[in-house]
Design a protein around this motif. Sequence first.
Motif, short mmCIF file in Angstrom:
data_model
loop_
_atom_site.label_atom_id
_atom_site.label_comp_id
_atom_site.label_asym_id
_atom_site.label_seq_id
_atom_site.Cartn_x
_atom_site.Cartn_y
_atom_site.Cartn_z
N ARG A 111 0.85 -1.19 0.00
CA ARG A 111 0.00 0.00 0.00
C ARG A 111 0.89 1.24 0.00
O ARG A 111 1.81 1.36 0.81
N THR A 112 0.63 2.16 -0.92
CA THR A 112 1.35 3.43 -0.99
C THR A 112 0.33 4.56 -0.86
O THR A 112 -0.88 4.32 -0.84
N ASP A 113 0.82 5.79 -0.82
CA ASP A 113 -0.09 6.94 -0.79
C ASP A 113 -0.97 6.99 -2.03
O ASP A 113 -2.07 7.54 -2.01
N ALA A 114 -0.49 6.41 -3.14
CA ALA A 114 -1.22 6.41 -4.41
C ALA A 114 -2.09 5.16 -4.57
O ALA A 114 -2.73 4.99 -5.60
N GLY A 115 -2.10 4.26 -3.57
CA GLY A 115 -2.89 3.04 -3.67
C GLY A 115 -2.00 1.81 -3.66
O GLY A 115 -0.80 1.90 -3.41
N TRP A 116 -2.58 0.66 -3.95
CA TRP A 116 -1.84 -0.60 -3.96
C TRP A 116 -0.94 -0.66 -5.18
O TRP A 116 -1.35 -0.32 -6.29
N ARG A 117 0.31 -1.10 -4.98
CA ARG A 117 1.28 -1.24 -6.06
C ARG A 117 1.91 -2.62 -5.98
O ARG A 117 2.22 -3.13 -4.91
N ILE A 118 2.15 -3.21 -7.15
CA ILE A 118 2.75 -4.54 -7.24
C ILE A 118 4.25 -4.43 -7.01
O ILE A 118 4.95 -3.70 -7.71
N SER A 119 4.74 -5.21 -6.04
CA SER A 119 6.17 -5.20 -5.73
C SER A 119 6.83 -6.54 -6.08
O SER A 119 8.06 -6.64 -6.05
N GLY A 120 6.03 -7.53 -6.43
CA GLY A 120 6.58 -8.82 -6.80
C GLY A 120 5.60 -9.60 -7.65
O GLY A 120 4.39 -9.52 -7.44
N VAL A 121 6.12 -10.32 -8.64
CA VAL A 121 5.30 -11.17 -9.51
C VAL A 121 6.04 -12.50 -9.70
O VAL A 121 7.20 -12.50 -10.10
N VAL A 122 5.35 -13.58 -9.40
CA VAL A 122 5.87 -14.92 -9.70
C VAL A 122 4.87 -15.57 -10.64
O VAL A 122 3.71 -15.76 -10.28
N MET A 123 5.31 -15.88 -11.85
CA MET A 123 4.47 -16.57 -12.81
C MET A 123 4.91 -18.02 -12.84
O MET A 123 6.09 -18.31 -13.03
N THR A 124 3.95 -18.92 -12.63
CA THR A 124 4.24 -20.34 -12.69
C THR A 124 3.46 -20.94 -13.84
O THR A 124 2.23 -21.03 -13.78
N ALA A 125 4.16 -21.29 -14.90
CA ALA A 125 3.52 -21.91 -16.07
C ALA A 125 3.24 -23.37 -15.74
O ALA A 125 4.12 -24.09 -15.25
N VAL A 126 2.01 -23.82 -16.02
CA VAL A 126 1.61 -25.19 -15.75
C VAL A 126 1.44 -25.95 -17.05
O VAL A 126 1.73 -27.14 -17.13
N TRP A 127 0.99 -25.30 -18.10
CA TRP A 127 0.77 -25.94 -19.39
C TRP A 127 0.92 -24.91 -20.50
O TRP A 127 0.87 -23.72 -20.28
N SER A 128 1.14 -25.42 -21.70
CA SER A 128 1.20 -24.55 -22.87
C SER A 128 0.81 -25.32 -24.11
O SER A 128 0.90 -26.55 -24.15
N GLU A 129 0.39 -24.57 -25.10
CA GLU A 129 0.05 -25.13 -26.40
C GLU A 129 0.59 -24.21 -27.47
O GLU A 129 0.44 -22.99 -27.39
#
Length: 134
Positions: free
Chosen positions: A113-131
Motif C-alpha cells: 500500500r502506498t499513498d497512491a494506492g496498492w502497487r505490485i512489488s513482486g510477480v511470480v508466474m508459474t507456467a503449468v501448461w502450454s500449447e
Amino acid sequence: MDRLDVIDTCTRMAWHTDQREWSRLTEVFADKVTLDYTSLNGGEPATLTPAQIIDGWRHALGAYRATHHLLGNHLVTLDGDAAGCTASFQATHRKPDDTLWTLGGTYRFDLTRTDAGWRISGVVMTAVWSEGRP
C-alpha cells in the motif's frame, strides 16, 4: 474494499499490457519489482524498475500481433500495508503468422500500500501448461 483494490491492481497489469498502454503500467508497479518468470524462461528472478519492465515487455510482447491475459480465481491475503494475490491465468499470444501460443498457470502478486494506492512489488508466474510455440 482493500481486497477489491488489490484485485483491480493485478487486473490492470494484464489489461494495460494487452492494450499496449505501456505508460499506464507505471500506475500498478512499485518503485522496484521482483519478477520471477523462471518457470518459463529459466534463469533467476530479477528486481527491476517499472521503466525496465515496460521496456522489456514492450519489446517482447510487441513482437506479437496481440496478447490476451485472463486472470481469475483471485485469492487475496491482507496484512496491514502488505497484500498477496494468487490468481489463475491463461495467456494467449497471436503471432505475426496468425498462429497462437497459449499458456496457463498461476500468478502470485505481492503488493504494497502506498499513498497512491496498492502497487505490485513482486510477480511470480508459474507456467503449468502450454500449447503452441512462442
